[in-house]
Design a protein around this motif. Structure first.
Motif, short mmCIF file in Angstrom:
data_model
loop_
_atom_site.label_atom_id
_atom_site.label_comp_id
_atom_site.label_asym_id
_atom_site.label_seq_id
_atom_site.Cartn_x
_atom_site.Cartn_y
_atom_site.Cartn_z
N LYS A 91 0.83 -1.21 0.00
CA LYS A 91 0.00 0.00 0.00
C LYS A 91 0.87 1.26 0.00
CE LYS A 91 -4.04 -2.05 2.27
NZ LYS A 91 -4.89 -2.04 3.48
N GLN A 92 1.96 1.24 0.77
CA GLN A 92 2.86 2.38 0.81
C GLN A 92 3.52 2.60 -0.55
OE1 GLN A 92 5.39 1.19 4.04
NE2 GLN A 92 3.71 1.29 5.52
N ILE A 93 3.92 1.53 -1.19
CA ILE A 93 4.54 1.63 -2.52
C ILE A 93 3.56 2.21 -3.53
CG2 ILE A 93 5.40 0.26 -4.46
CD1 ILE A 93 6.71 -1.60 -2.39
N ILE A 94 2.31 1.79 -3.47
CA ILE A 94 1.30 2.30 -4.41
C ILE A 94 1.08 3.79 -4.22
CG2 ILE A 94 -1.16 2.22 -4.99
CD1 ILE A 94 -1.02 -0.83 -4.42
N VAL A 95 0.94 4.22 -2.96
CA VAL A 95 0.73 5.65 -2.67
C VAL A 95 1.91 6.47 -3.17
CG1 VAL A 95 0.50 7.36 -0.83
CG2 VAL A 95 -0.80 5.23 -0.72
N ALA A 96 3.13 6.03 -2.84
CA ALA A 96 4.33 6.78 -3.25
C ALA A 96 4.50 6.78 -4.76
CB ALA A 96 5.57 6.18 -2.58
N SER A 97 4.21 5.65 -5.40
CA SER A 97 4.39 5.56 -6.86
C SER A 97 3.43 6.47 -7.60
CB SER A 97 4.19 4.11 -7.31
OG SER A 97 5.19 3.26 -6.77
N LYS A 98 2.20 6.58 -7.10
CA LYS A 98 1.24 7.48 -7.73
C LYS A 98 1.64 8.94 -7.57
CE LYS A 98 -2.89 4.56 -7.35
NZ LYS A 98 -4.24 4.44 -6.70
N ALA A 99 2.26 9.25 -6.43
CA ALA A 99 2.61 10.65 -6.13
C ALA A 99 3.92 11.09 -6.79
CB ALA A 99 2.70 10.85 -4.62
N MET A 100 4.80 10.15 -7.11
CA MET A 100 6.14 10.49 -7.56
C MET A 100 6.19 11.46 -8.74
SD MET A 100 9.29 9.88 -6.60
CE MET A 100 9.28 8.28 -5.79
N PRO A 101 5.37 11.27 -9.80
CA PRO A 101 5.43 12.23 -10.92
C PRO A 101 5.14 13.67 -10.49
CG PRO A 101 4.28 10.24 -11.58
CD PRO A 101 4.46 10.15 -10.09
N LEU A 102 4.25 13.83 -9.51
CA LEU A 102 3.94 15.18 -9.03
C LEU A 102 5.02 15.68 -8.09
CD1 LEU A 102 0.09 14.85 -8.51
CD2 LEU A 102 1.29 16.11 -10.30
N TYR A 103 5.55 14.81 -7.23
CA TYR A 103 6.68 15.21 -6.39
C TYR A 103 7.78 15.84 -7.26
CZ TYR A 103 5.11 12.07 -2.55
OH TYR A 103 4.43 11.44 -1.55
N CYS A 104 8.06 15.19 -8.36
CA CYS A 104 9.22 15.58 -9.17
C CYS A 104 8.97 16.83 -10.02
CB CYS A 104 9.66 14.41 -10.04
SG CYS A 104 10.32 13.06 -9.03
N ALA A 105 7.75 17.35 -9.96
CA ALA A 105 7.51 18.65 -10.57
C ALA A 105 8.25 19.75 -9.80
CB ALA A 105 6.02 18.95 -10.61
N LEU A 106 8.45 19.53 -8.48
CA LEU A 106 9.10 20.57 -7.66
C LEU A 106 10.57 20.78 -8.03
CD1 LEU A 106 8.67 22.63 -5.39
CD2 LEU A 106 9.44 20.87 -3.79
#
Length: 278
Positions: A91-106
């Motif tokens: 579950k943690q991997i899924i949450v982080a994987s979905k968020a990663m493209p947006l994290y990397c916008a910063l």
């Protein structure tokens, strides 16, 4: 030297673009099949490099550290009943994987701001000298520590921010639900807000550009470390022992790299205090 004070001429700013283009070439040419990515605009190339690099660091650190603490050295580090389930880590991997493209916008945005001359970044340490480089680096880290502490604390204190953003991370509130993979398991906006002091610092403090990029990616490594429930007991480092307390009490140890901000603002709780209470 003009960039240290902000701005800088076109020739100077071109050095930042050349550096990020070099990063893109070195990394993407080795991890992306074909050369289709070369047709992308420069900001998209940088975003792709940051995103793939983020995934690589996240999974490499997560799986390596899980292998060490939950398998290879499982009897040395943590009790068996503190090991998270495979389902929790998935579950943690899924949450982080979905968020990663947006994290990397910063980091992509911060690179664009640097390349545009909007910040106080400089290209080479020789422009300021090693003594001032270290002074500026210390100021940068202090600013980031202060900013992340208060951003994190307000994500708890402002109820709508906690309810709609930070609660995604705080469902992992016990030792047997925390794992290295929980380190980036945030709502995307939550992750961006907690990292944004790194970007604000660029407007105030002369910062070596390559050091800034490195520190952004060290964030991913660091968050892996502080969610593994293994307390290194190296003062004043905000190790996993402190951060585990944060996940169980919700009102203590908001700091990032060190315990200093929690000590200054009265929110520090020592792991030893928990042990004594137990």
């Amino acid at each position: 030297m003009a960039a240290v004070g902000g701005g800088g001429g076109g020739e100077y700013l071109r050095q930042f673009v050349e550096e990020t283009s070099w990063y893109n070439e070195i990394f993407l040419s080795h991890v992306v099949p074909g050369d289709w990515w070369r047709g992308l605009p420069h900001p998209l190339q940088s975003w792709l490099r940051n995103g793939l690099g983020g995934y690589l660091i996240y999974f490499a650190c997560g799986f390596l550290w899980c292998f060490v603490i939950y398998y290879w050295k499982r009897h040395a580090y943590i009790p068996k009943d503190s090991i998270p389930t495979i389902e929790a880590m998935k579950k943690q991997i899924i949450v982080a994987s979905k968020a990663m493209p947006l994290y990397c916008a910063l980091p992509t945005l911060s690179e664009h701001m640097v390349e545009s001359g909007w910040t106080r970044c400089y290209v080479n340490i020789s422009e300021v000298g090693w003594p001032m480089y270290l002074v500026y680096l210390a100021l940068y880290l202090i600013f980031v520590e202060f900013g992340i502490y208060w951003m994190h604390r307000e994500l708890h204190d402002i109820k709508p921010l906690y309810k709609y953003l930070h609660t995604y991370h705080h469902i992992y509130n016990k030792e047997n639900t925390l794992s290295p993979f929980a380190g980036l398991a945030f709502h995307p906006l939550d992750g961006i807000l907690q990292a944004i002091p790194h970007v604000f610092a660029l407007y105030l403090i002369p910062t070596h550009f390559r050091t800034h990029i490195a520190l952004l990616f060290i964030e991913a490594v660091w968050t892996t470390n502080i969610h593994d429930c293994i307390h290194g007991k190296v003062w004043p480092v905000m190790g996993a022992g402190y951060h585990t307390i944060h996940h169980t009490t919700y009102r203590h140890n908001y700091g990032h790299y060190t315990v200093w901000m929690d000590w200054m603002f009265g929110t520090l709780r020592e792991p030893e205090d928990i042990l004594k209470k137990d």
